[in-house]
Design an enzyme around this catalytic site. Structure first.
Site, mmCIF file in Angstrom:
data_model
loop_
_atom_site.group_PDB
_atom_site.id
_atom_site.type_symbol
_atom_site.label_atom_id
_atom_site.label_comp_id
_atom_site.label_asym_id
_atom_site.label_seq_id
_atom_site.Cartn_x
_atom_site.Cartn_y
_atom_site.Cartn_z
ATOM 1 N N ASN A 214 0.759 -1.333 0.151
ATOM 2 C CA ASN A 214 -0.030 0.011 -0.013
ATOM 3 C C ASN A 214 0.996 1.217 -0.030
ATOM 4 O O ASN A 214 2.240 0.987 0.041
ATOM 5 C CB ASN A 214 -0.937 -0.127 1.189
ATOM 6 C CG ASN A 214 -0.370 0.079 2.515
ATOM 7 O OD1 ASN A 214 0.661 0.552 2.765
ATOM 8 N ND2 ASN A 214 -0.799 -0.747 3.401
ATOM 9 N N LEU A 215 0.239 2.464 -0.032
ATOM 10 C CA LEU A 215 1.249 3.609 -0.343
ATOM 11 C C LEU A 215 2.086 4.124 0.798
ATOM 12 O O LEU A 215 3.107 4.096 0.803
ATOM 13 C CB LEU A 215 0.249 4.894 -0.465
ATOM 14 C CG LEU A 215 0.842 6.119 -0.808
ATOM 15 C CD1 LEU A 215 1.961 6.037 -2.146
ATOM 16 C CD2 LEU A 215 -0.246 7.371 -0.810
ATOM 17 N N SER A 216 1.445 3.584 2.198
ATOM 18 C CA SER A 216 2.384 3.783 3.356
ATOM 19 C C SER A 216 3.558 2.927 3.344
ATOM 20 O O SER A 216 4.667 3.354 3.695
ATOM 21 C CB SER A 216 1.440 3.685 4.429
ATOM 22 O OG SER A 216 0.219 4.483 4.801
ATOM 23 N N GLU A 217 3.354 1.681 2.906
ATOM 24 C CA GLU A 217 4.373 0.684 3.064
ATOM 25 C C GLU A 217 5.658 0.834 1.950
ATOM 26 O O GLU A 217 6.685 0.919 2.069
ATOM 27 C CB GLU A 217 3.986 -0.711 2.723
ATOM 28 C CG GLU A 217 2.864 -1.505 3.966
ATOM 29 C CD GLU A 217 2.147 -2.628 3.408
ATOM 30 O OE1 GLU A 217 1.998 -3.294 4.261
ATOM 31 O OE2 GLU A 217 1.749 -2.767 2.380
ATOM 32 N N ASP B 175 -5.997 -8.795 0.814
ATOM 33 C CA ASP B 175 -5.762 -10.260 0.709
ATOM 34 C C ASP B 175 -6.767 -10.404 -0.586
ATOM 35 O O ASP B 175 -6.501 -11.276 -1.471
ATOM 36 C CB ASP B 175 -6.656 -10.850 1.821
ATOM 37 C CG ASP B 175 -5.824 -10.650 3.051
ATOM 38 O OD1 ASP B 175 -4.598 -10.653 3.221
ATOM 39 O OD2 ASP B 175 -6.411 -10.945 4.131
#
Length: 476
Positions: A195-198, A264
């Site tokens: 995701n963007l944060s990761e 998922d």
């Protein structure tokens, strides 16, 4: 070219990762405890759902794919509950059961649609001998087309580099839902879905699409990935592939209720679509549509092929337009699931006139969805002779698709649409003119299937042949 669902029965996927059991306790709350300043929830319903890698496997099975799940559990009641639930959904479970560890379990207390508290029962499986999982992965590779590694940093993927090598050496694409900032451990994977944060924890903060693309390709180069799919919440997704232009996909979510398990669903639809023969770009489009469905549900959720088809085609009142036969069958299946009445008619529609418009409007009133089957150019020429059609089939279909009464327009190449109608089997088959129901192509098949055939009248004075004669004669 419109996007269609693949045949997920052709998809075989190996899922390896952190297996969890998600428990939900539901009930009303209307008072504060006298023991402490906390709400009291009166539990009225208890629900259990597979989580983590088990939710990934369940999503694949819900689409009709074949899935083999490998992971670590304890020897306890949660492990038994997971095995029973997943086996009932046709997930092949290959658990490494360890007596000294509890199965990872997350308990959420829910009231009034809100999560009040979450309780985690886990110790993780760090330090487990890699010889427990790697042989099972290797044995399974010959039976699958794609591999998913679902990483929640609980220990099942502690030896992920060796897993990637085994799968890639066997020629299997490896899709990874990553955890943490150490992307080096995922070196050589086919695709990661951060995701963007990761993504920003590894690549650094991004302030624009261009910056995301630049930093994304840097990561692909640095870690020898083939692609990255960055999920960006309300901004949709961005697919970056080696040697390809970036693909930005806007979000299709109409309402965001709970993002639990959305990642998922994304990776399960992505990998199973590729396993079923879709390109990576098309698989990402399907995954994006799937994400828009599950975030509107509470908790870890799956989706059906019907829901995914609806998400792809949308629900525009003006209809779905020109469509291929395969797509039409899927769309009609969705309509039937909704309980809608499907009406079908056919014709050349060489020059669309007022009689056609009135006839189609009348046909549309007889049901919920109207299909118009259109003779191809070669079919029209065979029926009408040289010089016909005046308008090529793509233009004839485009004009029909623009009518508010029409939902789907589909071409056929034969002299009559009998084969097409017998495969679609509409609830109601209509035809304009002086036909008898028993003489209408496909009518017998529709009636035999429990449908109805009806003849509608054409508006007097309207004739394509007369219009063409008038034009060629310089009249009108």
């Amino acid at each position: 070219m419109k996007l269609t669902l693949p045949d997920y029965d052709q998809a075989s996927v190996l899922v390896v990762g952190d297996i969890m059991l998600d428990r939900y306790w539901y009930g009303p709350t209307g008072r504060i405890s006298p023991e402490a300043p906390v709400p009291v929830v009166k539990v009225e319903q208890i629900e259990e759902r597979p989580g983590g890698a088990a939710n990934v496997a369940m999503n694949i099975a819900a689409l009709g794919g074949h899935v083999h799940l490998v992971g670590l559990t304890g020897i306890d009641e949660p492990a038994k509950a997971l095995n029973e639930k997943l086996t009932s959904l046709d997930v092949r479970c290959d658990f490494v059961s360890l007596p000294d560890y509890p199965t990872i379990t997350k308990l959420r207390v829910m009231s009034r649609g809100q999560q009040m508290i979450r309780l985690d029962f886990e110790e993780g499986f760090h330090g487990v001998d890699k010889g427990l999982i790697l042989p099972r992965l290797e044995q399974s590779l010959t039976h699958v087309k794609t591999v998913i590694l679902s990483d929640y940093a609980k220990g099942a993927l502690e030896h992920v580099s060796a897993m990637i090598k085994l799968a890639r050496d066997a020629g299997k694409p490896v899709f990874i839902d990553p955890k943490g900032t150490d992307f080096e451990r995922y070196r050589g994977a086919t695709l990661l879905t951060p995701n963007l944060s990761e993504f920003e924890l590894v690549a650094g903060k991004v302030t624009s699409d261009d910056e995301l693309v630049e930093k994304g390709f840097e990561l692909i180069e640095r870690f020898d990935f083939e692609a990255l799919l960055v999920t960006r919440s309300e901004h949709g997704m961005t697919l970056l592939q080696k040697g390809q232009a970036p693909l930005h996909l806007p979000t299709l979510a109409q309402e965001v209720y709970d993002v639990t398990g959305a990642g998922d669903t994304v990776i399960s639809v992505l990998a199973s679509s590729v396993a079923a023969g879709k390109s990576l770009a098309d698989a990402c489009k399907l995954a994006n549509a799937a994400a828009g469905v599950v975030v509107a549900k509470l908790g870890t959720s799956t989706l059906s092929t019907i829901e995914l088809t609806e998400a792809i085609y949308g629900s525009q009142d003006s209809g779905y337009g020109v469509i291929a036969e395969t797509e039409l069958k899927q769309a009609v299946s969705v309509a039937r699931q909704r309980g809608e009445t499907v009406v079908m008619t056919n014709g050349c529609f060489d020059i669309l006139h007022a009689g056609h418009v009135a006839y189609l409007a009348e046909a549309a009133k007889l049901g919920d969805r109207l299909i118009v089957a259109v003779n191809s150019d070669s079919s029209v020429q065979g029926l009408k002779g040289p010089g016909r059609p005046v308008n090529p089939e793509d233009r004839r279909m485009a004009v029909l698709a623009g009518l508010g009464a029409v939902d789907w327009v589909v071409p056929f190449t034969e002299e009559t649409p009998q084969r097409l109608i017998s495969e679609i089997l509409p609830s109601l088959l209509v035809k304009g003119g002086d036909y008898k129901p028993e003489d209408i192509a496909g009518g017998k098949e529709v009636i035999a299937a429990g449908g109805e055939v009806r003849v509608l009248s054409f508006e007097d004075g309207c004739s394509t042949s007369k219009i063409i004669e008038a034009i060629r004669g310089g009249k009108g």
